[in-house]
Design a protein around this motif. Structure first.
Motif, PDB file in Angstrom:
ATOM      1  N   SER A   1       0.843  -1.180   0.000  1.00 24.16           N
ATOM      2  CA  SER A   1       0.000   0.000   0.000  1.00 24.16           C
ATOM      3  C   SER A   1       0.894   1.252   0.000  1.00 24.16           C
ATOM      4  CB  SER A   1      -0.958   0.015   1.185  1.00 24.16           C
ATOM      5  OG  SER A   1      -0.418  -0.628   2.286  1.00 24.16           O
ATOM      6  N   GLY A   2       0.472   2.248  -0.602  1.00 24.82           N
ATOM      7  CA  GLY A   2       1.255   3.476  -0.647  1.00 24.82           C
ATOM      8  C   GLY A   2       0.341   4.681  -0.702  1.00 24.82           C
ATOM      9  N   SER A   3       0.850   5.780  -0.232  1.00 25.70           N
ATOM     10  CA  SER A   3       0.057   6.998  -0.338  1.00 25.70           C
ATOM     11  C   SER A   3       0.994   8.181  -0.620  1.00 25.70           C
ATOM     12  CB  SER A   3      -0.739   7.220   0.951  1.00 25.70           C
ATOM     13  OG  SER A   3       0.123   7.449   2.034  1.00 25.70           O
ATOM     14  N   VAL A   4       0.491   9.151  -1.323  1.00 23.25           N
ATOM     15  CA  VAL A   4       1.245  10.373  -1.618  1.00 23.25           C
ATOM     16  C   VAL A   4       0.400  11.546  -1.130  1.00 23.25           C
ATOM     17  CG1 VAL A   4       2.246  11.809  -3.453  1.00 23.25           C
ATOM     18  CG2 VAL A   4       2.296   9.313  -3.643  1.00 23.25           C
TER      19      VAL A   4
ATOM     20  N   PHE B   1      11.739   4.218   8.035  1.00 19.07           N
ATOM     21  CA  PHE B   1      11.535   2.843   7.534  1.00 19.07           C
ATOM     22  C   PHE B   1      11.437   1.897   8.710  1.00 19.07           C
ATOM     23  CE2 PHE B   1      13.209  -1.231   6.154  1.00 19.07           C
ATOM     24  CZ  PHE B   1      12.402  -1.469   5.036  1.00 19.07           C
ATOM     25  N   GLY B   2      10.533   0.987   8.726  1.00 15.21           N
ATOM     26  CA  GLY B   2      10.447   0.036   9.858  1.00 15.21           C
ATOM     27  C   GLY B   2       9.363  -0.991   9.654  1.00 15.21           C
TER      28      GLY B   2
ATOM     29  N   ASP C   1       7.905  12.357   6.299  1.00 16.82           N
ATOM     30  CA  ASP C   1       7.058  13.503   6.590  1.00 16.82           C
ATOM     31  C   ASP C   1       7.433  14.663   5.672  1.00 16.82           C
ATOM     32  OD1 ASP C   1       5.329  12.560   8.424  1.00 16.82           O
ATOM     33  OD2 ASP C   1       6.556  13.083  10.167  1.00 16.82           O
ATOM     34  N   SER C   2       6.635  15.724   5.725  1.00 16.37           N
ATOM     35  CA  SER C   2       6.852  16.856   4.842  1.00 16.37           C
ATOM     36  C   SER C   2       8.197  17.543   5.080  1.00 16.37           C
ATOM     37  CB  SER C   2       5.715  17.870   5.000  1.00 16.37           C
ATOM     38  OG  SER C   2       5.622  18.234   6.353  1.00 16.37           O
TER      39      SER C   2
ATOM     40  N   ASN D   1       1.262  26.816  -0.349  1.00 23.37           N
ATOM     41  CA  ASN D   1       2.657  26.884  -0.759  1.00 23.37           C
ATOM     42  C   ASN D   1       3.580  26.227   0.230  1.00 23.37           C
ATOM     43  OD1 ASN D   1       2.060  28.188  -3.097  1.00 23.37           O
ATOM     44  ND2 ASN D   1       2.168  30.222  -2.159  1.00 23.37           N
ATOM     45  N   LEU D   2       3.063  26.044   1.415  1.00 26.12           N
ATOM     46  CA  LEU D   2       3.884  25.462   2.470  1.00 26.12           C
ATOM     47  C   LEU D   2       4.010  23.950   2.288  1.00 26.12           C
ATOM     48  CD1 LEU D   2       2.642  27.476   5.572  1.00 26.12           C
ATOM     49  CD2 LEU D   2       4.874  27.647   4.462  1.00 26.12           C
ATOM     50  N   GLY D   3       5.154  23.397   2.770  1.00 26.43           N
ATOM     51  CA  GLY D   3       5.349  21.944   2.832  1.00 26.43           C
ATOM     52  C   GLY D   3       5.750  21.355   1.484  1.00 26.43           C
ATOM     53  N   VAL D   4       6.080  20.036   1.613  1.00 25.19           N
ATOM     54  CA  VAL D   4       6.492  19.286   0.431  1.00 25.19           C
ATOM     55  C   VAL D   4       5.599  18.060   0.267  1.00 25.19           C
ATOM     56  CG1 VAL D   4       8.907  20.030   0.484  1.00 25.19           C
ATOM     57  CG2 VAL D   4       8.180  17.997   1.776  1.00 25.19           C
ATOM     58  N   THR D   5       5.756  17.394  -0.792  1.00 25.61           N
ATOM     59  CA  THR D   5       4.960  16.171  -1.050  1.00 25.61           C
ATOM     60  C   THR D   5       5.377  15.061  -0.093  1.00 25.61           C
ATOM     61  OG1 THR D   5       4.927  16.786  -3.373  1.00 25.61           O
ATOM     62  CG2 THR D   5       4.281  14.550  -2.832  1.00 25.61           C
ATOM     63  N   GLU D   6       4.431  14.351   0.436  1.00 28.39           N
ATOM     64  CA  GLU D   6       4.676  13.309   1.446  1.00 28.39           C
ATOM     65  C   GLU D   6       4.431  11.949   0.825  1.00 28.39           C
ATOM     66  OE1 GLU D   6       3.182  14.493   5.513  1.00 28.39           O
ATOM     67  OE2 GLU D   6       2.290  12.484   5.308  1.00 28.39           O
TER      68      GLU D   6
END
Ligand SMILES: [Cu+2]
Lengths: 486, 475
Positions: free
Chosen positions: B106-109, B322-323, B315-316, B115-120
């Motif tokens: 499973s994955g999520s983006v 990883f775990g 996180d952003s 404008n704040l933050g980056v892609t997670e």
């Protein structure tokens, strides 16, 4: 005590005689009848020295007879005058006192003389009897024979019959048509106790009549007569009247039910009989009546068949019925006839002079009485055209052939396999072909010369005296036109 | 033999995780061949099937026998082919049971809206873990189910074989019964014709003629009924052999066989049936697999879902993480009580079913044995006593006819009665063979000495009457 009930009853003399007889009853005639034998027997035992006594007794009876004769004739007392004439006479001996009868296919019963009494012995028993070649059956008869042997006596004979029963059933003997004491009459239960198997009874009486009687079982008649327990009794007259006969034949007529393929008569049959016999034989086993030309012939016929009267027809002659079972017919009452009806339970005697040689048929004229083991359930196929039917039936039943479309005449000579121990329909060979008669049929053979009763073979008809095919010339001469078959 | 088959079954059922087309049917074929000596085939549209088709034509080209009819049915009966497909279904279930459940990726983006933050990004790979413990048990249950299904299918094949044998005897006897019915009709027709000719000669009444004719017409109807039954019997056999088109032109030359000279020993049949019958075996397997399924459910009742996996997350603004992951279902409310209760009931049900089947099998074997013995006795009685008596009646009737004591009609009646007795005999012999097939089916195998004796119940012989010794003239 005794009251004469019949106006024809003799008066004083019979009363006197009656007193001798302890067994006298109120019946008028039996008293006398019982008395006569007793006196006769007593005299015989006393022997020759008693002739005076005998003469005296005889005289008394003669006197009585003469008086009785003077009375108006009554049909119930016909022998009264005759009785007198034989009383006291010694036992009748063959060839001296009588001409013995001829019993075709049969015998006469032997006897011995014991103190002047003719002593006979009859043994009732089961007998395997041959009706004709190919048919035997278990019947009941007497002394190993079916029917019983003919008893032959002379009017006036004192007789003693011992009757032994070797059957599985009780029996009696009734002396049919014979005048005798009631206690000797043989009706089981009525006149006597039945003779149980293994027992022997004694019958004793005096023949005081002439003519032909018969004897038969009178216990469970239906069974025992149907099984064959019958016989003839010939009583010769002490003083014969009428012309002397040269040949005296005795024949018993009888009928039976024996199904094709069985070997015992069926006594339960009442009406539907299929074997008709003369002295228990069916043609072609019936012995011919052999006579020399010119002889005076007497034929005695008795009938103890269960059911049917038989018109017996003789070819070639006129005969006269000279006797019934009650005695001789006065000459003035005798008719010329060619057929005599013999009813059940009766006897008839005919006489004639055999003056024409030849083979002459004598038979019952009831046409189905001249058939052997005729099948009464056969369909009527007269005139039927079988066409292709036979071929179809043979697919199912290879031995099949339609028959009877032209009657039953040629059945007897077809030679088809039939049930064992049976002689259906058949007759026998004759001089000119197959004789399609069986049963109550025999041949009177009249010849210039004879050798006793030996069968002389078939008659040779002198030239010109024989029916033959008509020639064309004859037809033309006499103007006969034969129609063409259509 | 049975043990070997079972062993090979077990070997085959073990371990393979892929579908094999012929799988299962080979076992069925082995079981059927061991019991009937005949091969069976699953038509799957392969080149060998064309071979089979040619073989069928060869079989049907010759006059049919009982064994040949069974062989055709085993190769060609559509219902049986349908049943063979069940093996595919069952096999698929078994393959399915041997597979581990697939891992779940499973994955999520997450993309910032302002404008704040980056892609997670977040990814995880999770594998259902309990499977590893339960798989062998599941496989065992599925394998047992497959074996049970195989046995059931083989049993179906044997049932079809028995049904074919019965239908074959039915048809075989019917042909002869029709022939005899024709003979009865002939007798009645002849009787009527005789009456018609008598009537023509003026010797019988219209009533008597009509009575004879009515009897003949009734016989005609009886024959057409029997002829219809013959068609129906043939079609029954066609259905069992799965035939249509030109193949239905098969012929039959043999008549119904005589009874075997000796009866097979009929002792220990109940035991044999219990040991040998495939449906009983299947029921036994079914009970055992229900037990295993129950065990499986019980052992895993405290296991919830256990999922183990790896997980990566960023996180952003944080570092990449990883775990491992573990997700554990807590069996607080659902401890599979429902499933276990259901399986317990189903297990008891299958036990009861096995008992029922065994009790019934024993009773049916006893009844079939009694039927076989009674029919043999009846057939023997016909053969040694009744038929000779009927022949004698005909012969004696013929003699009485010759003596003109009876007419043609009673003679033909005797013939009809004789034919009816032969019909009774044929029916008894037929029923005997059917009872024998029935008993063999109930035993799950063939009786000893089941090779066919020579055909015989012959049509009633017409008595050979001697020819007349003397020519007889007829108009
Ligand atoms: Cu007559």
């Amino acid at each position: 005590m005794r009251e004469p009930t019949d106006p024809a009853e003799p008066l004083q003399a019979s009363d006197a005689v009656a007193s001798i007889d302890p067994s006298a009853t109120s019946e008028a005639v039996p008293v006398v009848e019982a008395a006569a034998p007793q006196g006769f027997g007593a005299l015989t035992r006393r022997g020759i020295l008693s002739t005076a006594g005998a003469a005296l007794a005889g005289g008394a009876l003669l006197l009585r007879g003469a008086r009785a004769e003077a009375q108006p004739a009554s049909p119930s007392r016909p022998e009264a005058p005759k009785r007198a004439s034989y009383a006291g006479a010694p036992p009748g001996m063959p060839h001296r006192d009588y001409q013995p009868v001829v019993v075709p296919n049969g015998t006469t019963l032997p006897w011995k003389l014991v103190d002047g009494v003719k002593v006979f012995h009859l043994v009732a028993e089961e007998v395997e009897h041959e009706f004709a070649p190919g048919l035997k059956a278990l019947c009941w008869g007497y002394n190993g024979q079916v029917h019983g042997p003919t008893i032959e006596v002379v009017e006036g004979d004192r007789v003693r019959f011992y009757v032994t029963n070797r059957l599985s059933a009780p029996t009696t003997v009734h002396w049919h048509g014979i005048l005798l004491p009631s206690g000797m009459d043989g009706v089981g239960g009525l006149n006597q106790k039945p003779i149980d198997p293994g027992e022997t009874f004694r019958y004793e009486f005096t023949f005081r009549q002439s003519g032909m009687g018969m004897y038969h079982s009178h216990h469970d008649e239906m069974t025992q007569i149907a099984m064959g327990m019958v016989g003839l009794i010939v009583i010769h007259p002490r003083h014969p009247t009428g012309p002397k006969v040269d040949k005296d034949f005795a024949l018993m007529l009888h009928e039976w039910r024996i199904d094709a393929g069985t070997r015992r008569p069926n006594p339960n049959e009442m009406t539907d009989f299929n074997m008709l016999t003369l002295n228990a034989k069916a043609f072609p086993a019936t012995a011919p009546l052999v006579v020399r030309k010119g002889e005076r012939v007497r034929i005695r016929l008795g009938n103890l068949g269960p059911m049917d009267h038989h018109p017996i027809h003789l070819h070639g002659y006129h005969f006269r019925v000279t006797e019934t079972d009650a005695g001789r017919i006065p000459e003035s009452a005798q008719w010329p006839e060619t057929t005599v009806l013999v009813p059940v339970g009766s006897t008839r005697t005919v006489e004639f002079v055999a003056d024409v040689p030849g083979d002459w048929a004598m038979h019952c004229h009831m046409t189905h009485h001249v058939m052997n083991q005729m099948g009464h359930a056969f369909p009527n196929v007269i005139g039927m055209k079988p066409g292709g039917l036979d071929a179809k039936v043979r697919k199912l039943l290879p031995g099949y052939m339609t028959m009877g479309q032209a009657g039953m005449g040629d059945m007897g000579e077809m030679g088809m396999p039939v049930p064992e121990n049976s002689i259906p329909m058949s007759g026998g060979e004759g001089k000119h072909g197959y004789i399609t008669m069986g049963g109550m049929f025999t041949v009177l053979k009249v010849r210039e010369h004879t050798n006793g009763q030996e069968d002389p073979g078939w008659y040779e008809n002198p030239p010109g005296t024989q029916a033959t095919t008509a020639t064309a010339a004859e037809l033309q001469r006499d103007g006969i036109e034969v129609p063409k078959p259509s | 033999m049975k043990r070997a088959a079972m062993l090979s079954l077990a070997l085959l059922a073990g371990g393979c995780a892929s579908m094999q087309k012929e799988r299962g049917h080979q076992e069925v074929a082995a079981l059927v061949e061991a019991r009937t000596g005949l091969k069976t085939r699953w038509d799957q549209g392969t080149p060998e099937d064309a071979e089979v088709s040619r073989h069928l034509d060869t079989l049907l080209g010759e006059p049919l026998t009982s064994d040949r009819a069974v062989e055709v049915a085993l190769l060609n009966n559509p219902a049986l082919q349908q049943t063979y497909e069940e093996l595919g279904v069952s096999q698929a279930d078994m393959v399915q049971a041997g597979l581990l459940s697939n891992p779940v990726l499973s994955g999520s983006v997450g993309v910032p809206i302002g404008n704040l933050g980056v892609t997670e990004h977040e990814f995880s790979l999770v594998q259902e873990f309990v499977d590893i413990f339960t798989l062998p048990l599941r496989k065992r249950v599925a394998k047992e189910q497959f074996i049970a299904d195989t046995l059931r299918v083989a049993h179906e094949a044997l049932s079809t074989a028995a049904e074919v044998r019965k239908a074959f005897r039915e048809f075989q006897a019917r042909r002869q019964l029709v022939e005899l019915r024709r003979e009865v009709l002939l007798a009645a027709e002849v009787s009527a014709e005789f009456a018609a000719r008598q009537r023509e000669a003026g010797n019988i009444t219209e009533l008597e003629l009509a009575t004879e004719q009515a009897t003949a017409e009734q016989s005609r109807l009886d024959l057409s009924q029997e002829e219809l039954t013959l068609v129906e019997d043939r079609e029954h056999l066609n259905r069992l052999m799965g035939l249509w088109g030109p193949r239905i032109q098969w012929t039959l030359s043999e008549s119904l066989p005589e009874l075997p000279a000796k009866e097979a020993p009929l002792e220990h049949l109940e035991t044999t049936a219990i040991k040998q019958r495939l449906d009983i075996d299947a029921a036994r397997k079914q009970a055992s697999l229900m037990w295993n399924a129950l065990e499986l459910a019980k052992t895993t009742r405290w296991f919830g879902r256990v999922e183990v996996g790896v997980h990566t997350h960023r996180d952003s603004d944080g570092p990449r993480l990883f775990g491992p992951t573990l997700s554990l279902e807590l069996p607080i409310f659902d401890q599979r009580q429902g499933l276990i209760g259901k399986l317990e009931a189903q297990y008891r049900q299958s036990e009861r079913r096995l008992t029922e089947l065994s009790v019934n099998a024993r009773s049916e074997v006893r009844a079939a044995r009694a039927r076989l013995q009674s029919l043999r006795m009846q057939a023997e009685h016909y053969r040694t006593t009744v038929l000779p008596l009927r022949d004698k009646v005909i012969a004696q009737s013929q003699l009485q006819y010759n003596a003109m004591q009876i007419g043609l009609t009673p003679l033909l009646t005797a013939k009809k009665e004789q034919v009816e007795s032969y019909r009774g005999y044929l029916e008894t012999v037929r029923d005997y063979w059917m009872a024998r097939a029935e008993l063999e089916q109930l035993l799950g195998g063939r009786l000893p000495g089941s090779t066919e004796p020579p055909p015989s119940p012959a049509p009633p012989p017409a008595p050979a009457a001697p020819e007349h010794s003397h020519e007889h003239s007829h108009p």
